[in-house]
Write a protein that holds these residues in place. Structure first.
Motif, PDB file in Angstrom:
ATOM      1  N   UNK A 132       9.882   0.726   7.251  1.00  0.00           N
ATOM      2  CA  UNK A 132       9.141   1.723   7.234  1.00  0.00           C
ATOM      3  C   UNK A 132       9.786   2.306   8.842  1.00  0.00           C
ATOM      4  N   UNK A 133       9.925   1.528   9.756  1.00  0.00           N
ATOM      5  CA  UNK A 133      10.278   1.893  11.205  1.00  0.00           C
ATOM      6  C   UNK A 133      11.632   2.697  11.092  1.00  0.00           C
ATOM      7  N   UNK A 134      12.718   2.443  10.089  1.00  0.00           N
ATOM      8  CA  UNK A 134      13.796   3.231  10.089  1.00  0.00           C
ATOM      9  C   UNK A 134      13.593   4.605   9.751  1.00  0.00           C
ATOM     10  N   UNK A 135      12.380   4.763   9.012  1.00  0.00           N
ATOM     11  CA  UNK A 135      12.386   6.090   8.331  1.00  0.00           C
ATOM     12  C   UNK A 135      11.157   6.830   9.504  1.00  0.00           C
ATOM     13  N   UNK A 136      10.240   5.998   9.864  1.00  0.00           N
ATOM     14  CA  UNK A 136       8.956   6.709  10.447  1.00  0.00           C
ATOM     15  C   UNK A 136       8.536   5.757  11.632  1.00  0.00           C
ATOM     16  N   UNK A 137       8.911   5.643  12.766  1.00  0.00           N
ATOM     17  CA  UNK A 137       8.716   4.755  13.736  1.00  0.00           C
ATOM     18  C   UNK A 137       7.212   4.741  14.245  1.00  0.00           C
ATOM     19  N   UNK A 138       6.807   5.920  14.159  1.00  0.00           N
ATOM     20  CA  UNK A 138       5.176   6.350  14.654  1.00  0.00           C
ATOM     21  C   UNK A 138       4.364   5.789  13.331  1.00  0.00           C
ATOM     22  N   UNK A 139       4.794   5.848  12.326  1.00  0.00           N
ATOM     23  CA  UNK A 139       3.888   5.432  11.435  1.00  0.00           C
ATOM     24  C   UNK A 139       3.696   3.923  11.157  1.00  0.00           C
ATOM     25  N   UNK A 140       5.039   3.289  11.422  1.00  0.00           N
ATOM     26  CA  UNK A 140       4.972   1.873  11.410  1.00  0.00           C
ATOM     27  C   UNK A 140       4.184   1.004  12.620  1.00  0.00           C
ATOM     28  N   UNK A 141       4.019   1.979  13.621  1.00  0.00           N
ATOM     29  CA  UNK A 141       3.360   1.511  14.920  1.00  0.00           C
ATOM     30  C   UNK A 141       1.917   1.758  14.669  1.00  0.00           C
ATOM     31  N   UNK A 142       1.525   2.818  13.874  1.00  0.00           N
ATOM     32  CA  UNK A 142       0.233   2.874  13.499  1.00  0.00           C
ATOM     33  C   UNK A 142      -0.406   1.892  12.479  1.00  0.00           C
ATOM     34  N   UNK A 143       0.531   1.564  11.430  1.00  0.00           N
ATOM     35  CA  UNK A 143       0.097   0.634  10.689  1.00  0.00           C
ATOM     36  C   UNK A 143      -0.032  -0.905  11.411  1.00  0.00           C
ATOM     37  N   UNK A 144       0.765  -1.105  12.199  1.00  0.00           N
ATOM     38  CA  UNK A 144       0.748  -2.397  12.900  1.00  0.00           C
ATOM     39  C   UNK A 144      -0.345  -2.475  13.799  1.00  0.00           C
ATOM     40  N   UNK A 145      -1.048  -1.567  14.529  1.00  0.00           N
ATOM     41  CA  UNK A 145      -2.137  -1.510  15.148  1.00  0.00           C
ATOM     42  C   UNK A 145      -3.329  -1.597  14.120  1.00  0.00           C
ATOM     43  N   UNK A 146      -3.448  -0.912  12.999  1.00  0.00           N
ATOM     44  CA  UNK A 146      -4.342  -0.893  11.893  1.00  0.00           C
ATOM     45  C   UNK A 146      -4.403  -2.216  11.291  1.00  0.00           C
ATOM     46  N   UNK A 147      -3.063  -2.950  11.037  1.00  0.00           N
ATOM     47  CA  UNK A 147      -3.454  -4.419  10.629  1.00  0.00           C
ATOM     48  C   UNK A 147      -3.955  -5.301  11.582  1.00  0.00           C
ATOM     49  N   UNK A 148      -3.733  -5.066  12.956  1.00  0.00           N
ATOM     50  CA  UNK A 148      -4.235  -5.991  13.652  1.00  0.00           C
ATOM     51  C   UNK A 148      -6.020  -5.865  13.791  1.00  0.00           C
ATOM     52  N   UNK A 149      -6.525  -4.586  13.742  1.00  0.00           N
ATOM     53  CA  UNK A 149      -7.826  -4.326  13.723  1.00  0.00           C
ATOM     54  C   UNK A 149      -8.389  -4.885  12.287  1.00  0.00           C
ATOM     55  N   UNK A 150      -7.590  -5.037  11.326  1.00  0.00           N
ATOM     56  CA  UNK A 150      -8.118  -5.255  10.121  1.00  0.00           C
ATOM     57  C   UNK A 150      -8.186  -6.795  10.055  1.00  0.00           C
ATOM     58  N   UNK A 151      -7.399  -7.617  10.970  1.00  0.00           N
ATOM     59  CA  UNK A 151      -7.423  -8.858  10.760  1.00  0.00           C
ATOM     60  C   UNK A 151      -8.944  -9.445  11.625  1.00  0.00           C
ATOM     61  N   UNK A 152      -9.114  -8.437  12.886  1.00  0.00           N
ATOM     62  CA  UNK A 152     -10.327  -8.664  13.694  1.00  0.00           C
ATOM     63  C   UNK A 152     -11.585  -8.555  12.890  1.00  0.00           C
ATOM     64  N   UNK A 153     -11.440  -7.591  11.869  1.00  0.00           N
ATOM     65  CA  UNK A 153     -12.974  -7.258  11.096  1.00  0.00           C
ATOM     66  C   UNK A 153     -12.768  -8.258  10.143  1.00  0.00           C
ATOM     67  N   UNK A 154     -11.889  -8.939   9.534  1.00  0.00           N
ATOM     68  CA  UNK A 154     -11.913  -9.860   8.495  1.00  0.00           C
ATOM     69  C   UNK A 154     -12.664 -11.046   9.133  1.00  0.00           C
TER      70      UNK A 154
END
Length: 223
Positions: free
Chosen positions: A90-112
């Protein structure tokens, strides 16, 4: 001579243990035994033997939980490497999207972690009510607090679910069918492992608390 109005030596030495005692059905008899004002040396020795047996039992469970936690952490590391490889695409195609998804995944882990902890706390709360180990008024206050937390996390979960759908739509345009399938499986496996890890971590804390309480109990003449 000890005054009848003052605590006996045994009562005095057990005060720290009783104040820190974990009120569970498996240990309640031990607690009541140490509270007995007529406790003699033989009774104390019997209670100490029971306490040591409880320590061994809890220690074995703790060891099992810690081994399981290590296994889960190893699996999570392997799973996360899969996720990292997919996000690098994803980062190769859209670095900004990859960064947003990484942040989202970290928040999701906290919520779980929060959701799992709340479920375990509510289960424990209900068990304590069932076993008569908590005052009704205190139980209502605690349950009200837990239910409020559940509502808060439910609201966050709904927001998270909507964002996940949006991100998956964007990822489906970048990934091949096989890559997207692996991404879905990665998320599912991560969720299951995080829930299990949170549960095991909770039981480890509970076991350590029980051991702390048991070790605070006085030792008899045979110890």
């Amino acid at each position: 001579m000890t005054s009848l109005s003052s605590p006996s030596p045994i009562q005095h030495t057990t005060s720290s243990f009783l104040n820190n005692f974990m009120p569970t059905p498996s240990l309640i008899n031990l607690q009541q035994g140490y509270r007995n004002p007529d406790l003699g040396s033989q009774d104390l020795a019997r209670l100490d033997a029971s306490r040591h047996e409880s320590i061994q039992k809890v220690s074995r469970k703790l060891s099992t939980y810690e081994e399981e936690k290590n296994l889960i952490e190893n699996e999570l590391e392997e799973i996360e490497r899969t996720g990292a490889r997919l996000l690098s695409i994803v980062e190769q195609k859209d670095n900004f999207l990859a960064s947003r998804i990484r942040r989202f995944m970290e928040k999701s882990k906290e919520l779980v972690g929060i959701e799992t902890l709340l479920r375990l706390q509510l289960n424990k709360h209900n068990e304590r009510i069932k076993d008569g180990l908590i005052d009704i008024s205190a139980a209502r206050g605690e349950e009200s607090y837990l239910q409020k937390r559940f509502k808060d996390t439910d609201f966050l979960r709904k927001i998270s679910a909507r964002r996940e759908i949006d991100y998956d739509k964007e990822l489906s345009e970048i990934f091949t069918d096989d890559q997207f399938h692996r991404w879905v499986m990665f998320k599912k496996a991560t969720l299951q492992l995080l829930q299990t890890e949170s549960s095991v971590s909770y039981y480890i804390r509970e076991s350590n608390a029980k051991l702390d309480a048991l070790h605070l109990a006085p030792r008899g003449t045979s110890a």
